[in-house]
Scaffold this motif. Sequence first.
Motif, short mmCIF file in Angstrom:
data_model
loop_
_atom_site.label_atom_id
_atom_site.label_comp_id
_atom_site.label_asym_id
_atom_site.label_seq_id
_atom_site.Cartn_x
_atom_site.Cartn_y
_atom_site.Cartn_z
N UNK A 1 -4.94 6.29 1.19
CA UNK A 1 -4.15 5.06 1.22
C UNK A 1 -4.69 3.97 -0.01
N UNK A 2 -3.61 4.10 -0.70
CA UNK A 2 -3.77 3.16 -2.11
C UNK A 2 -3.29 1.70 -1.76
N UNK B 1 -5.37 -2.08 -13.60
CA UNK B 1 -3.88 -1.29 -13.15
C UNK B 1 -3.92 -1.32 -11.65
N UNK B 2 -2.52 -1.43 -11.16
CA UNK B 2 -2.28 -1.30 -9.89
C UNK B 2 -2.16 -0.10 -9.09
N UNK B 3 -1.91 0.00 -7.98
CA UNK B 3 -2.07 1.32 -7.16
C UNK B 3 -0.86 2.32 -7.61
N UNK C 1 0.80 -1.27 -0.02
CA UNK C 1 -0.11 -0.02 -0.01
C UNK C 1 0.81 1.30 -0.18
N UNK C 2 0.39 2.44 -0.45
CA UNK C 2 0.95 3.58 -0.57
C UNK C 2 -0.03 4.61 0.30
N UNK C 3 0.69 5.20 1.42
CA UNK C 3 -0.10 6.01 2.08
C UNK C 3 0.70 7.63 2.18
N UNK C 4 -0.39 8.49 2.00
CA UNK C 4 0.06 9.87 1.68
C UNK C 4 -1.12 10.77 2.41
N UNK C 5 -0.13 11.34 3.16
CA UNK C 5 -0.86 12.38 4.27
C UNK C 5 -0.28 13.74 4.20
#
Length: 226
Positions: free
Chosen positions: A60-61, A38-40, A18-22
């Motif tokens: 959160x991807x 397609x993915x995250x 996962x990829x978290x961006x805040x």
Amino acid sequence: MSPRLLSIDVAQDCRVSSLFLQPERARACYVFAHGAGVGMEHPSMSSVAGDLAERGIATLRYQFPYMERGSKRPDAPGLCHATVRAATARAAELAPRLPLIAGGRSFGGRMTSQAQAANPLPGVKGLVFLAFPLHPAKRPSVERAQHLSCVRVPMLFVQGARDPLAEPRLLDSVIEGLGERATLKWLEEADHSFHVRARAERTQSDVRAEAMNAILAWTEGLVREA
């Protein structure tokens, strides 16, 4: 601002990335699932995450297990639903003070709505769908929307007016049947990927900004009412 690469435990022998961006002063967190093909890390996913961060919405991807394995065949719905639940729980851990919204692009949005309909996702205040796949191309139907009547949280549908997977007449009817829980934002001249024709009167940037601003406005209203 760069996203954090994290892992999510879905089951005993199943873990996904996962990829978290805040951003600073975030006002909500969007648990954002990818489409079927397609993915995250696809540019379309990255651009949405970046545009929302600029508007004060964390994301959160995450991957579905089949995408993590590099397969092109989507997982069974049960495993997809379990992944949505695991991702939502992870987002709550990462951003415990932020209201949660969930959803995603196309297939990812539909898996999220199915999970929510079967058993409400803890802490999720609403759902946001980017190009909800109402039916297969050239096979108009509303069967894929039947479970939406069991969703009891607010829903935002952001949809291209030229989307071959959502005939406007049918989607309008679905939204009307859902009543006040559902909001529909049509993106004129946009297709399923929110692309516009080369000769369109509006640009790709115009469409993207309109979509992101619609999500922001809807989210702000949801947070105020919470």
